[in-house]
Scaffold this active site. Structure first.
Site, PDB file in Angstrom:
ATOM      1  CE1 TYR A  72     -24.858  25.932 -12.404  1.00  0.00           C
ATOM      2  CE2 TYR A  72     -24.700  27.652 -14.052  1.00  0.00           C
ATOM      3  CZ  TYR A  72     -24.566  26.326 -13.693  1.00  0.00           C
ATOM      4  OH  TYR A  72     -24.139  25.408 -14.627  1.00  0.00           O
ATOM      5  CE  LYS A 105     -27.897  26.631 -15.464  1.00  0.00           C
ATOM      6  NZ  LYS A 105     -26.991  25.761 -16.210  1.00  0.00           N
ATOM      7  CD  GLU A 132     -27.385  17.161 -18.299  1.00  0.00           C
ATOM      8  OE1 GLU A 132     -27.931  18.155 -18.811  1.00  0.00           O
ATOM      9  OE2 GLU A 132     -27.301  16.992 -17.069  1.00  0.00           O
ATOM     10  CG  LEU A 160     -30.246  21.964 -16.322  1.00  0.00           C
ATOM     11  CD1 LEU A 160     -30.207  22.135 -14.806  1.00  0.00           C
ATOM     12  CD2 LEU A 160     -29.422  23.033 -16.993  1.00  0.00           C
TER      13      LEU A 160
HETATM   14  N1  PDD Z   1     -25.223  25.271 -18.917  1.00  0.00           N
HETATM   15  N2  PDD Z   1     -27.157  20.593 -19.170  1.00  0.00           N
HETATM   16  C1  PDD Z   1     -26.160  21.106 -18.413  1.00  0.00           C
HETATM   17  C2  PDD Z   1     -25.415  20.208 -17.491  1.00  0.00           C
HETATM   18  C3  PDD Z   1     -25.871  22.479 -18.494  1.00  0.00           C
HETATM   19  O1  PDD Z   1     -24.911  23.010 -17.710  1.00  0.00           O
HETATM   20  C4  PDD Z   1     -26.595  23.302 -19.400  1.00  0.00           C
HETATM   21  C5  PDD Z   1     -26.344  24.779 -19.542  1.00  0.00           C
HETATM   22  C6  PDD Z   1     -27.607  22.714 -20.186  1.00  0.00           C
HETATM   23  C7  PDD Z   1     -28.439  23.520 -21.165  1.00  0.00           C
HETATM   24  O2  PDD Z   1     -29.415  24.308 -20.519  1.00  0.00           O
HETATM   25  P1  PDD Z   1     -29.932  25.679 -21.175  1.00  0.00           P
HETATM   26  O3  PDD Z   1     -30.388  25.363 -22.546  1.00  0.00           O
HETATM   27  O4  PDD Z   1     -31.036  26.098 -20.292  1.00  0.00           O
HETATM   28  O5  PDD Z   1     -28.761  26.630 -21.185  1.00  0.00           O
HETATM   29  C8  PDD Z   1     -27.863  21.361 -20.036  1.00  0.00           C
HETATM   30  C9  PDD Z   1     -24.978  26.697 -18.842  1.00  0.00           C
HETATM   31  C10 PDD Z   1     -25.029  27.418 -20.141  1.00  0.00           C
HETATM   32  C11 PDD Z   1     -23.714  26.930 -18.049  1.00  0.00           C
HETATM   33  O6  PDD Z   1     -23.543  26.224 -17.053  1.00  0.00           O
HETATM   34  O7  PDD Z   1     -22.936  27.834 -18.377  1.00  0.00           O
END
Ligand code: PDD
Length: 286
Positions: free
Chosen positions: A30, A144, A176, A200
């Site tokens: 996703y 992801k 993270e 991620l």
């Molecule tokens: N999640 N690490 C993880 C495990 C995440 O699920 C996310 C973001 C990030 C940050 O990535 P970005 O800056 O590209 O949003 C890091 C999204 C927002 C979610 O699962 O809803």
């Protein structure tokens, strides 16, 4: 108005067969793409990360970049709100239950939009609480993946402790958050863990590092030890939906002074300036 397998429809009408491999195995990937003033932010970068995730699970991309952009723009147009976030989800499709990849099956493609609600001012002023946990996820956290059970359990640990996020440590080093990337200010230097299979590669993480670089803020991308996390002056969490939020308590103890620090205040101002001037502009100006 959502998109499912070639059709636009109200979400109440969307149906997925129970044998969808997303439902049965969590077999899919996703993306979450923020939309500011009705412009998808860093769409090319999000679609590149999507391709990386699809390659990681050996699933052919069902659409070209132009097709994705058209679908995403149509979803934005058909939903209210200047600021939205697009949730994009692809599974390996519907097939008789067998772990191995099915042959000649169309992937399931689903897109929806939700309002992008910026973190409340009081959260930015007081900061949020976080807890720590062992990172017990697999070794492809750069994908992801929709199979988010470890992240769900880790995030719930935070909620159960009245905290906003769980910071993960693997073999003594920061990886993270359960749904965010984490930055550390230590000895006045902004630190970020290096991109690897253990986290991620966040799009917001990139923005924060670019802003630090462009504004001569001292920063380093390197492994961050548990000791540095626990004795940090500042901790921040970043994501497409949370932007940059200060973490002011960790496992019940204050981080630094227990208030958002001066490095955070600087970055927050830069981020807001960038949002007003760049994120709200059409893609070619981002
Ligand atoms: N999640 N690490 C993880 C495990 C995440 O699920 C996310 C973001 C990030 C940050 O990535 P970005 O800056 O590209 O949003 C890091 C999204 C927002 C979610 O699962 O809803």
């Amino acid at each position: 108005m959502i998109y499912l397998n070639g059709q636009f429809m109200p979400i109440e009408e969307a149906r997925i067969p129970v044998l969808d491999r997303g439902f049965i195995f969590g077999d899919g990937v996703y993306e979450v793409i923020p939309v500011y003033s009705r412009h998808a932010f860093r769409l090319a970068e999000h679609l590149r990360r999507l391709q990386h995730s699809l390659d990681g699970i050996r699933l052919k991309n069902p659409h070209s970049t132009t097709e994705w952009a058209a679908l995403i723009n149509r979803i934005i147009e058909n939903n209210e709100g200047e600021d939205q976030y697009i949730y994009l989800h692809i599974t390996r499709g519907v097939a008789k239950r067998d772990h191995a990849f099915p042959k000649d099956v169309q992937p399931t493609v689903f897109l929806m939009s939700n309002p992008l609600i910026h973190p409340a001012a009081d959260l930015r002023e007081t900061g949020v609480a976080a807890v720590t946990a062992t990172d017990n996820r697999w070794l492809r956290c750069d994908i992801k993946a929709i199979s988010l059970l470890p992240n769900v359990l880790l995030r719930q640990m935070a909620v159960d402790a009245n905290a906003a996020e769980t910071l993960m440590l693997r073999e003594g080093f920061l990886t993270e958050g359960a749904a965010s990337n984490i930055f550390v200010v230590y000895n006045d230097i902004l630190l970020a863990p290096p991109k690897s299979h253990l986290m991620l590669p966040g799009i917001t993480y990139d923005v924060v590092l670019e802003l630090a670089e462009a504004n001569s803020m001292q920063h380093e991308v390197r492994e961050i030890s548990e000791y540095e996390v626990r004795s940090a002056q500042e901790l921040w969490m970043t994501s497409s939906t949370k932007e940059v939020l200060p973490i002011t308590s960790l496992d019940g103890k204050p981080v630094g002074t227990g208030k958002p620090g001066h490095v955070y205040h600087r970055m927050y101002a830069l981020y807001q300036e960038y949002k007003a001037e760049i994120m709200r502009a059409p893609a070619q100006n981002q």
